[in-house]
Design a protein around this motif. Sequence first.
Motif, PDB file in Angstrom:
ATOM      1  N   HIS A 179       0.859  -1.188   0.000  1.00 40.18           N
ATOM      2  CA  HIS A 179       0.000   0.000   0.000  1.00 40.18           C
ATOM      3  C   HIS A 179       0.888   1.228   0.000  1.00 40.18           C
ATOM      4  CE1 HIS A 179       0.716  -1.346   4.200  1.00 40.18           C
ATOM      5  NE2 HIS A 179       1.188  -0.116   4.268  1.00 40.18           N
TER       6      HIS A 179
ATOM      7  N   GLN B  94      -6.421  -2.166   4.560  1.00 36.20           N
ATOM      8  CA  GLN B  94      -5.600  -1.203   3.818  1.00 36.20           C
ATOM      9  C   GLN B  94      -5.613  -1.565   2.340  1.00 36.20           C
ATOM     10  OE1 GLN B  94      -1.925  -1.697   6.433  1.00 36.20           O
ATOM     11  NE2 GLN B  94      -1.754   0.478   5.918  1.00 36.20           N
ATOM     12  N   HIS B  95      -6.010  -0.626   1.507  1.00 30.45           N
ATOM     13  CA  HIS B  95      -5.909  -0.762   0.048  1.00 30.45           C
ATOM     14  C   HIS B  95      -6.446  -2.107  -0.447  1.00 30.45           C
ATOM     15  CE1 HIS B  95      -3.552   2.772   0.556  1.00 30.45           C
ATOM     16  NE2 HIS B  95      -2.881   2.706  -0.569  1.00 30.45           N
TER      17      HIS B  95
ATOM     18  N   GLU C 269      -7.634   3.559   2.590  1.00 34.09           N
ATOM     19  CA  GLU C 269      -8.181   3.070   1.321  1.00 34.09           C
ATOM     20  C   GLU C 269      -7.949   4.005   0.139  1.00 34.09           C
ATOM     21  OE1 GLU C 269      -9.444   0.372   0.030  1.00 34.09           O
ATOM     22  OE2 GLU C 269      -9.043  -0.677   1.899  1.00 34.09           O
TER      23      GLU C 269
END
Length: 295
Positions: free
Chosen positions: A56, A149-150, A179
């Motif tokens: 990320h 996350q992501h 995000e």
Amino acid sequence: MNDQVGHAHRLNAHYDALAEARGDSLRQRLRDAFQQARCDPDQLTLDDSAGIDQLHLGGRRASRSLARRGAFRAGMRVLDVGCGTGGASRLLADEYGVEVIGVDITAAFIEVANWLSQATGLEHSTRFLCADAAKVPLADGSVETIWCQHALMNMPKVSDVLAEWWRLLAPGGQVLLHEVVSGDNPAPLELPVPWARRADTSHLVSRADLAAMLAEAGFVVEGLEDVTATALDWRRKHGRRELGGDPRAATPAPLASLPGPSIIFGDDFAIMGQNLVANLSDDRVRIIEGVWRKG
Ligand SMILES: C[S@@+](CC[C@H](N)C(=O)[O-])C[C@H]1O[C@@H](n2cnc3c(N)ncnc32)[C@H](O)[C@@H]1O
């Protein structure tokens, strides 16, 4: 092929694209890369694995920034949704003493996550499941934190995933999100980006739509910030490093040959990074960080 199987198939084909092309496994390719860097692949530190387990923007600094927004106590049960190769799961287990379950739909990532936790001595506080985030094989109310996350930008039905989080989270539990969302510029994305080579694996929603879906699912927002500028600086700096063009940003010599994301994504990674800079710069995508609570 039903929707869920098709989704799993597309994501495995994206994140593990090199395995099919080269006829090897991601785990073996990464083990070989550590050996070439003169690291024992069964005795690694979290510094050694950081180049391949923080998939990320912002790396460990971004994970720590998100963690500081939350409240953790030793032994707390955390679910890392779309955990990838498990870097954030290990960071949280190591720095906060929590028990983390990572879930990811990409089988090769789960295999790597299990190996890296063994190799870094964190196998007792982290474990990993290969499953769809919309259908996690865990009991109702069995976790106290959802960490993501992501990953939502890969998920076509975010509302189904949020309903699953509501089911899994104990009352009073927290949701911590870092995000990728769409910006105000409606132009199509420059592709490939790290989460998609083609438009069919990118499912960006706007910050406002994501906030509305979280509220609809029952979560109460406690903090939400746009961290695009920080993410863009980080990506630009790392882009220069990857191209070897900025000696001030160069990785110190002993770390120079540790494996990085191009071992996972292939030579495409340089262009993915450049496209990400372009998409962030002209507001096609933004990065947000926030905390929600199950009341
Ligand atoms: C960009 S990677 C981020 C990985 C990790 N969160 C990190 O920051 O290092 C996105 C991850 O989400 C996973 N993912 C996407 N859709 C998923 C789903 N429906 N269920 C579980 N995992 C999913 C992908 O397989 C991939 O590992």
